[in-house]
Design a protein around this motif. Structure first.
Motif, PDB file in Angstrom:
ATOM      1  N   TYR A  47       0.834  -1.186   0.000  1.00  0.00           N
ATOM      2  CA  TYR A  47       0.000   0.000   0.000  1.00  0.00           C
ATOM      3  C   TYR A  47       0.873   1.242   0.000  1.00  0.00           C
ATOM      4  O   TYR A  47       1.982   1.249   0.550  1.00  0.00           O
ATOM      5  N   ALA A  61      -7.025  -8.095   2.413  1.00  0.00           N
ATOM      6  CA  ALA A  61      -6.069  -7.462   3.326  1.00  0.00           C
ATOM      7  C   ALA A  61      -5.853  -8.288   4.594  1.00  0.00           C
ATOM      8  O   ALA A  61      -4.737  -8.326   5.131  1.00  0.00           O
ATOM      9  N   GLU A 116      -4.125 -13.845   8.135  1.00  0.00           N
ATOM     10  CA  GLU A 116      -3.563 -13.146   9.282  1.00  0.00           C
ATOM     11  C   GLU A 116      -4.166 -13.712  10.563  1.00  0.00           C
ATOM     12  O   GLU A 116      -5.320 -14.151  10.582  1.00  0.00           O
ATOM     13  N   ARG A 148      -5.417  -3.395  12.978  1.00  0.00           N
ATOM     14  CA  ARG A 148      -4.809  -3.733  11.695  1.00  0.00           C
ATOM     15  C   ARG A 148      -5.664  -3.223  10.537  1.00  0.00           C
ATOM     16  O   ARG A 148      -5.131  -2.681   9.553  1.00  0.00           O
ATOM     17  N   SER A 161      -5.389   0.583  10.105  1.00  0.00           N
ATOM     18  CA  SER A 161      -4.063   0.893   9.574  1.00  0.00           C
ATOM     19  C   SER A 161      -3.976   0.559   8.091  1.00  0.00           C
ATOM     20  O   SER A 161      -3.432   1.334   7.294  1.00  0.00           O
ATOM     21  N   ASP A 162      -4.539  -0.589   7.695  1.00  0.00           N
ATOM     22  CA  ASP A 162      -4.500  -0.992   6.286  1.00  0.00           C
ATOM     23  C   ASP A 162      -5.295  -0.036   5.407  1.00  0.00           C
ATOM     24  O   ASP A 162      -4.856   0.324   4.307  1.00  0.00           O
ATOM     25  N   ARG A 221      -3.386   3.246   4.997  1.00  0.00           N
ATOM     26  CA  ARG A 221      -2.263   3.077   4.074  1.00  0.00           C
ATOM     27  C   ARG A 221      -2.754   2.973   2.639  1.00  0.00           C
ATOM     28  O   ARG A 221      -2.167   3.556   1.727  1.00  0.00           O
ATOM     29  N   TYR A 222      -3.816   2.238   2.455  1.00  0.00           N
ATOM     30  CA  TYR A 222      -4.335   1.996   1.102  1.00  0.00           C
ATOM     31  C   TYR A 222      -4.826   3.280   0.453  1.00  0.00           C
ATOM     32  O   TYR A 222      -4.634   3.504  -0.744  1.00  0.00           O
TER      33      TYR A 222
END
Length: 372
Positions: free
Chosen positions: A2, A322, A326, A337, A340-341, A344-345
């Protein structure tokens, strides 16, 4: 990978260096160029740039530095004092005074915005309170992320109720923003909290929600009733085995199941219903669909601020992709998480609010979790 999110604080720190750099450049250019050339803009611009990004003290120092530089050039320059140099000094003096006024106006505006945001946050938490970190045998985590920094009140909602029939979950999204959407959110959540305790059937619970939305629309006298609706997912996790959940989807993005020992997958119902406020337009069945919810699995419910988040190319974010493969110790880690993803994306730019609700079955090794 990302893209890295923007870092406004670092950018602002660099911007604050620009006024000093302009003054130094003005002095250097004046020293190496013919006397008839003037660089007034390089001394006028620094106070203007400093006003909206620096403190009052920083703006004062910048203005004084610009005045001192122009004075040095005017009174100890290469030639006798000229009218042009006097005009430059007076221009810098005037602009510096205006910069101080601008700085005070910006500071007052920031104080007002901070106060308004604080009020909005209080209203949002009153209308959509944080659920408990445990309900029955489930660990619970919730998160609300506003798309705009200074606008917290929106139409996203979530709720968790530990009832005699099991733990019942609700995530929804009212069309629109502002106080109108917040009023509808309050109606839906109030009805859910009361009806979830007494309605044995999940379908009857949804019927109660629909009736509450219709009643609110009639009370408000909506110009176009079909323009006021709310998508929602209602989930029930029974107390006793078998380990499963029951769900009704009312036009909402499908929840995501993370089994832990298998790929993440969306829980797509075979008979999706129209959103609350529009259910009378279709054949309402009121029949929930059952899905396995084994120990160790986690369930994520979210609003379209997640599924409709886009990167710089306009491609939608896929939470299943994503989060697949995990492992998360508890729902809070999952939400940390995910947020945050998404940031970022999208490069830190959200187009819509995000309401997130995650649950998992508590185990002996993981008896509790904390909300943030």
């Amino acid at each position: 990978m990302y893209p890295t999110p923007r870092q406004p604080a670092r950018v602002l720190r660099y911007v604050r260096l620009v006024p000093a750099a302009l003054i130094v450049a003005g002095m250097a250019l004046s020293a190496v160029t013919p006397p008839h050339l003037t660089f007034t803009p390089l001394f006028v611009a620094p106070p203007v740039l400093a006003a909206p990004v620096m403190t009052l003290r920083g703006t004062v120092y910048t203005g004084l530095a610009a005045l001192l530089a122009s004075a040095l050039l005017a009174f100890t320059g290469r030639t006798a004092l000229t009218g042009q140099e006097v005009i430059t000094f007076l221009t810098v003096l005037t602009v510096s005074g205006l910069a101080l006024l601008t700085n005070r106006i910006v500071a007052q505006r920031d104080q007002w915005v901070a106060s308004a945001r604080g009020v909005a946050e209080i209203v949002q938490r009153a209308v959509v309170p944080e659920p408990p970190n445990r309900a029955g045998s489930l660990l619970v985590a919730a998160r609300y992320r506003a798309a705009q920094r200074d606008t917290l009140i929106g139409g996203d909602l979530y709720a968790v109720r530990d009832t005699p029939y099991g733990v019942r979950l609700l995530v929804g999204d009212v069309r629109g923003k502002g106080l109108g959407a917040t009023e509808m959110v309050s109606v839906i959540l109030g009805t859910f909290r009361e009806a979830a305790e007494y309605e044995e059937e999940l379908g009857t619970l949804c019927t109660r929600l629909q009736a509450a939305v219709e009643r609110e629309k009639r009370t408000r006298g909506a110009i176009d009733p079909q323009e006021e609706f709310a998508t929602a997912v209602v989930v029930e996790v029974p107390r006793a085995p078998p380990h499963e959940l029951r769900m009704i989807n009312l036009g909402h993005p499908p929840p995501l199941l993370l089994p832990g020992d298998a790929p993440a997958r969306y829980l797509e119902v075979s008979d999706p219903q129209l959103p609350l406020g529009l259910m009378e337009l279709s054949g309402w069945t009121g029949c929930p669909q059952t899905f396995p919810f084994p120990p160790g699995a986690q369930l994520l419910l979210y609003t379209d601020g997640v599924s409709e988040a886009r990167d710089g190319r306009g491609i939608f974010f896929d939470p299943a992709l994503a989060l697949d493969e995990e492992e998360f110790g508890n729902p809070q880690e999952l939400l940390d998480r995910l947020v945050s993803d998404v940031l970022r994306y999208t490069g830190g730019r959200l187009n819509d609010d995000m309401a997130l609700l995650a649950v998992s079955r508590a185990t002996a090794g993981n008896p509790g979790a904390a909300n943030r």
